[in-house]
Design a protein around this motif. Structure first.
Motif, PDB file in Angstrom:
ATOM      1  N   GLN A   1       0.822  -1.210   0.000  1.00 38.30           N
ATOM      2  CA  GLN A   1       0.000   0.000   0.000  1.00 38.30           C
ATOM      3  C   GLN A   1       0.860   1.265   0.000  1.00 38.30           C
ATOM      4  OE1 GLN A   1      -2.671   0.097   3.326  1.00 38.30           O
ATOM      5  NE2 GLN A   1      -4.035   1.543   2.341  1.00 38.30           N
ATOM      6  N   THR A   2       2.017   1.209   0.671  1.00 35.46           N
ATOM      7  CA  THR A   2       2.894   2.370   0.803  1.00 35.46           C
ATOM      8  C   THR A   2       4.326   1.954   0.467  1.00 35.46           C
ATOM      9  OG1 THR A   2       1.475   3.120   2.617  1.00 35.46           O
ATOM     10  CG2 THR A   2       3.577   4.250   2.363  1.00 35.46           C
ATOM     11  N   PRO A   3       4.655   1.827  -0.822  1.00 37.45           N
ATOM     12  CA  PRO A   3       6.023   1.442  -1.176  1.00 37.45           C
ATOM     13  C   PRO A   3       7.002   2.564  -0.837  1.00 37.45           C
ATOM     14  CG  PRO A   3       4.716   1.872  -3.157  1.00 37.45           C
ATOM     15  CD  PRO A   3       3.803   2.031  -1.977  1.00 37.45           C
ATOM     16  N   VAL A   4       8.231   2.193  -0.517  1.00 41.68           N
ATOM     17  CA  VAL A   4       9.262   3.185  -0.201  1.00 41.68           C
ATOM     18  C   VAL A   4      10.474   2.964  -1.101  1.00 41.68           C
ATOM     19  CG1 VAL A   4       8.510   3.553   2.191  1.00 41.68           C
ATOM     20  CG2 VAL A   4      10.189   1.765   1.692  1.00 41.68           C
ATOM     21  N   SER A   5      11.283   4.009  -1.263  1.00 43.19           N
ATOM     22  CA  SER A   5      12.436   3.982  -2.166  1.00 43.19           C
ATOM     23  C   SER A   5      13.707   3.482  -1.493  1.00 43.19           C
ATOM     24  CB  SER A   5      12.682   5.391  -2.720  1.00 43.19           C
ATOM     25  OG  SER A   5      12.957   6.292  -1.660  1.00 43.19           O
ATOM     26  N   TYR A   6      13.642   3.216  -0.218  1.00 41.10           N
ATOM     27  CA  TYR A   6      14.817   2.766   0.531  1.00 41.10           C
ATOM     28  C   TYR A   6      14.602   1.334   1.007  1.00 41.10           C
ATOM     29  CZ  TYR A   6      11.728   4.468   4.262  1.00 41.10           C
ATOM     30  OH  TYR A   6      10.651   4.714   5.082  1.00 41.10           O
ATOM     31  N   PRO A   7      15.704   0.639   1.344  1.00 47.10           N
ATOM     32  CA  PRO A   7      15.560  -0.746   1.795  1.00 47.10           C
ATOM     33  C   PRO A   7      14.848  -0.858   3.137  1.00 47.10           C
ATOM     34  CG  PRO A   7      17.893  -0.143   1.562  1.00 47.10           C
ATOM     35  CD  PRO A   7      17.088   1.061   1.270  1.00 47.10           C
ATOM     36  N   VAL A   8      14.116  -1.933   3.282  1.00 49.00           N
ATOM     37  CA  VAL A   8      13.454  -2.247   4.546  1.00 49.00           C
ATOM     38  C   VAL A   8      14.033  -3.554   5.061  1.00 49.00           C
ATOM     39  CG1 VAL A   8      11.261  -2.921   5.616  1.00 49.00           C
ATOM     40  CG2 VAL A   8      11.325  -1.019   3.978  1.00 49.00           C
ATOM     41  N   TRP A   9      14.412  -3.533   6.317  1.00 55.35           N
ATOM     42  CA  TRP A   9      14.886  -4.730   6.998  1.00 55.35           C
ATOM     43  C   TRP A   9      13.891  -5.079   8.084  1.00 55.35           C
ATOM     44  CZ3 TRP A   9      20.674  -3.181   8.146  1.00 55.35           C
ATOM     45  CH2 TRP A   9      21.351  -3.034   6.924  1.00 55.35           C
ATOM     46  N   HIS A  10      13.832  -6.351   8.408  1.00 55.00           N
ATOM     47  CA  HIS A  10      12.913  -6.846   9.424  1.00 55.00           C
ATOM     48  C   HIS A  10      13.708  -7.234  10.665  1.00 55.00           C
ATOM     49  CE1 HIS A  10      10.055 -10.281  10.740  1.00 55.00           C
ATOM     50  NE2 HIS A  10       9.680  -9.153  11.292  1.00 55.00           N
ATOM     51  N   TYR A  11      13.306  -6.718  11.824  1.00 57.04           N
ATOM     52  CA  TYR A  11      13.920  -7.155  13.077  1.00 57.04           C
ATOM     53  C   TYR A  11      13.304  -8.510  13.416  1.00 57.04           C
ATOM     54  CZ  TYR A  11      15.086  -7.743  17.933  1.00 57.04           C
ATOM     55  OH  TYR A  11      15.547  -8.277  19.113  1.00 57.04           O
ATOM     56  N   THR A  12      14.134  -9.531  13.498  1.00 57.69           N
ATOM     57  CA  THR A  12      13.649 -10.895  13.703  1.00 57.69           C
ATOM     58  C   THR A  12      13.967 -11.442  15.089  1.00 57.69           C
ATOM     59  OG1 THR A  12      15.680 -11.828  12.776  1.00 57.69           O
ATOM     60  CG2 THR A  12      13.841 -11.440  11.242  1.00 57.69           C
ATOM     61  N   GLY A  13      14.587 -10.626  15.925  1.00 59.71           N
ATOM     62  CA  GLY A  13      14.951 -11.081  17.266  1.00 59.71           C
ATOM     63  C   GLY A  13      13.749 -11.141  18.191  1.00 59.71           C
ATOM     64  N   ASN A  14      14.010 -11.407  19.453  1.00 59.10           N
ATOM     65  CA  ASN A  14      12.947 -11.586  20.435  1.00 59.10           C
ATOM     66  C   ASN A  14      12.778 -10.426  21.407  1.00 59.10           C
ATOM     67  OD1 ASN A  14      12.304 -14.176  19.483  1.00 59.10           O
ATOM     68  ND2 ASN A  14      14.046 -15.032  20.585  1.00 59.10           N
ATOM     69  N   ASP A  15      13.634  -9.411  21.331  1.00 58.16           N
ATOM     70  CA  ASP A  15      13.576  -8.329  22.312  1.00 58.16           C
ATOM     71  C   ASP A  15      13.803  -6.987  21.620  1.00 58.16           C
ATOM     72  OD1 ASP A  15      13.621  -6.695  24.525  1.00 58.16           O
ATOM     73  OD2 ASP A  15      15.231  -7.773  25.558  1.00 58.16           O
ATOM     74  N   SER A  16      12.772  -6.506  20.939  1.00 57.25           N
ATOM     75  CA  SER A  16      12.904  -5.266  20.174  1.00 57.25           C
ATOM     76  C   SER A  16      13.206  -4.065  21.066  1.00 57.25           C
ATOM     77  CB  SER A  16      11.652  -5.002  19.338  1.00 57.25           C
ATOM     78  OG  SER A  16      10.512  -4.874  20.158  1.00 57.25           O
ATOM     79  N   ARG A  17      12.702  -4.065  22.290  1.00 58.29           N
ATOM     80  CA  ARG A  17      12.988  -2.942  23.202  1.00 58.29           C
ATOM     81  C   ARG A  17      14.477  -2.849  23.503  1.00 58.29           C
ATOM     82  NH1 ARG A  17       9.256   0.168  25.646  1.00 58.29           N
ATOM     83  NH2 ARG A  17       7.118  -0.502  25.473  1.00 58.29           N
ATOM     84  N   SER A  18      15.105  -3.959  23.821  1.00 59.03           N
ATOM     85  CA  SER A  18      16.545  -3.953  24.096  1.00 59.03           C
ATOM     86  C   SER A  18      17.334  -3.590  22.841  1.00 59.03           C
ATOM     87  CB  SER A  18      17.006  -5.311  24.621  1.00 59.03           C
ATOM     88  OG  SER A  18      16.485  -5.533  25.899  1.00 59.03           O
ATOM     89  N   PHE A  19      16.885  -4.087  21.703  1.00 57.27           N
ATOM     90  CA  PHE A  19      17.541  -3.776  20.439  1.00 57.27           C
ATOM     91  C   PHE A  19      17.508  -2.272  20.189  1.00 57.27           C
ATOM     92  CE2 PHE A  19      17.187  -3.339  15.737  1.00 57.27           C
ATOM     93  CZ  PHE A  19      18.472  -3.718  15.416  1.00 57.27           C
ATOM     94  N   MET A  20      16.324  -1.667  20.336  1.00 59.76           N
ATOM     95  CA  MET A  20      16.206  -0.226  20.113  1.00 59.76           C
ATOM     96  C   MET A  20      16.971   0.556  21.183  1.00 59.76           C
ATOM     97  SD  MET A  20      12.389   0.436  18.555  1.00 59.76           S
ATOM     98  CE  MET A  20      11.493  -0.147  19.974  1.00 59.76           C
ATOM     99  N   LYS A  21      16.945   0.084  22.407  1.00 56.56           N
ATOM    100  CA  LYS A  21      17.674   0.754  23.487  1.00 56.56           C
ATOM    101  C   LYS A  21      19.170   0.785  23.184  1.00 56.56           C
ATOM    102  CE  LYS A  21      17.886   1.030  28.485  1.00 56.56           C
ATOM    103  NZ  LYS A  21      17.476   0.445  29.758  1.00 56.56           N
ATOM    104  N   ALA A  22      19.692  -0.290  22.633  1.00 54.93           N
ATOM    105  CA  ALA A  22      21.107  -0.349  22.272  1.00 54.93           C
ATOM    106  C   ALA A  22      21.459   0.672  21.194  1.00 54.93           C
ATOM    107  CB  ALA A  22      21.470  -1.756  21.792  1.00 54.93           C
ATOM    108  N   HIS A  23      20.443   1.170  20.494  1.00 57.23           N
ATOM    109  CA  HIS A  23      20.653   2.169  19.445  1.00 57.23           C
ATOM    110  C   HIS A  23      20.209   3.563  19.875  1.00 57.23           C
ATOM    111  CE1 HIS A  23      22.094  -0.675  16.520  1.00 57.23           C
ATOM    112  NE2 HIS A  23      21.243  -1.510  17.069  1.00 57.23           N
ATOM    113  N   GLY A  24      19.939   3.745  21.171  1.00 55.31           N
ATOM    114  CA  GLY A  24      19.656   5.076  21.686  1.00 55.31           C
ATOM    115  C   GLY A  24      18.209   5.368  22.025  1.00 55.31           C
ATOM    116  N   ASN A  25      17.311   4.427  21.796  1.00 50.34           N
ATOM    117  CA  ASN A  25      15.896   4.648  22.085  1.00 50.34           C
ATOM    118  C   ASN A  25      15.610   4.195  23.514  1.00 50.34           C
ATOM    119  OD1 ASN A  25      13.112   4.721  22.229  1.00 50.34           O
ATOM    120  ND2 ASN A  25      12.798   3.794  20.225  1.00 50.34           N
TER     121      ASN A  25
END
Length: 158
Positions: A92-116
């Motif tokens: 429905q909303t194609p984008v011009s940049y690559p999209v990656w999928h986070y496949t791990g089990n702890d997205s909060r920790s993953f994002m926290k490690a990147h500053g969120n």
């Protein structure tokens, strides 16, 4: 009983941020890593199809990315969502940049490690790779914010 070297190594590895195996190109599933991004400025946008501000910002980010000089900026969207939701959204909303999928089990920790530190979406990092200058932006982003953040990041490495 004394802890063994092996058990200590396992504990250390478990505490590390997400490995490359936790990121996969969408839709092909090929393992990805931030080291795959080679431009001097790297933009990573964390999003989900269920996040209204994410949905709102993506078309503008896509248009902004198309206008950038080839090789000057890498932009990747990290979907923190289910594969079927990502597929339906991108149809429905194609984008011009690559999209990656986070496949791990702890997205909060993953994002926290990147500053969120909050764990909310959308969340974007803009990094000057050469000198490691990184700006974290929580909330929606537009072309003006992207221009400002890229300019700041590039200036930090001079």
């Amino acid at each position: 009983m004394k802890p063994s070297f092996l058990s200590a190594a396992v504990l250390i590895l478990a505490a590390l941020p997400a490995a490359a195996a936790d990121l996969a190109a969408f839709p092909d599933g090929k393992a990805r890593d931030f080291a795959d991004l080679k431009a001097p400025v790297r933009i990573v946008n964390f999003w989900g199809s269920y996040c209204k501000p994410c949905v709102k910002e993506m078309p503008e980010m896509s248009a902004w990315f198309k206008k950038q000089k080839k090789g000057s900026v890498d932009l990747v969207g990290i979907a923190v969502d289910r594969k079927e939701n990502i597929a339906a959204f991108l149809k429905q909303t194609p984008v011009s940049y690559p999209v990656w999928h986070y496949t791990g089990n702890d997205s909060r920790s993953f994002m926290k490690a990147h500053g969120n530190t909050v764990g909310a979406l959308p969340f974007t990092t803009v990094e000057a790779v050469k000198c490691g200058k990184r700006e974290a932006i929580l909330g929606g982003i537009d072309s003006k914010k992207l221009d400002e953040a890229v300019k700041k990041a590039a200036a930090a490495c001079k």
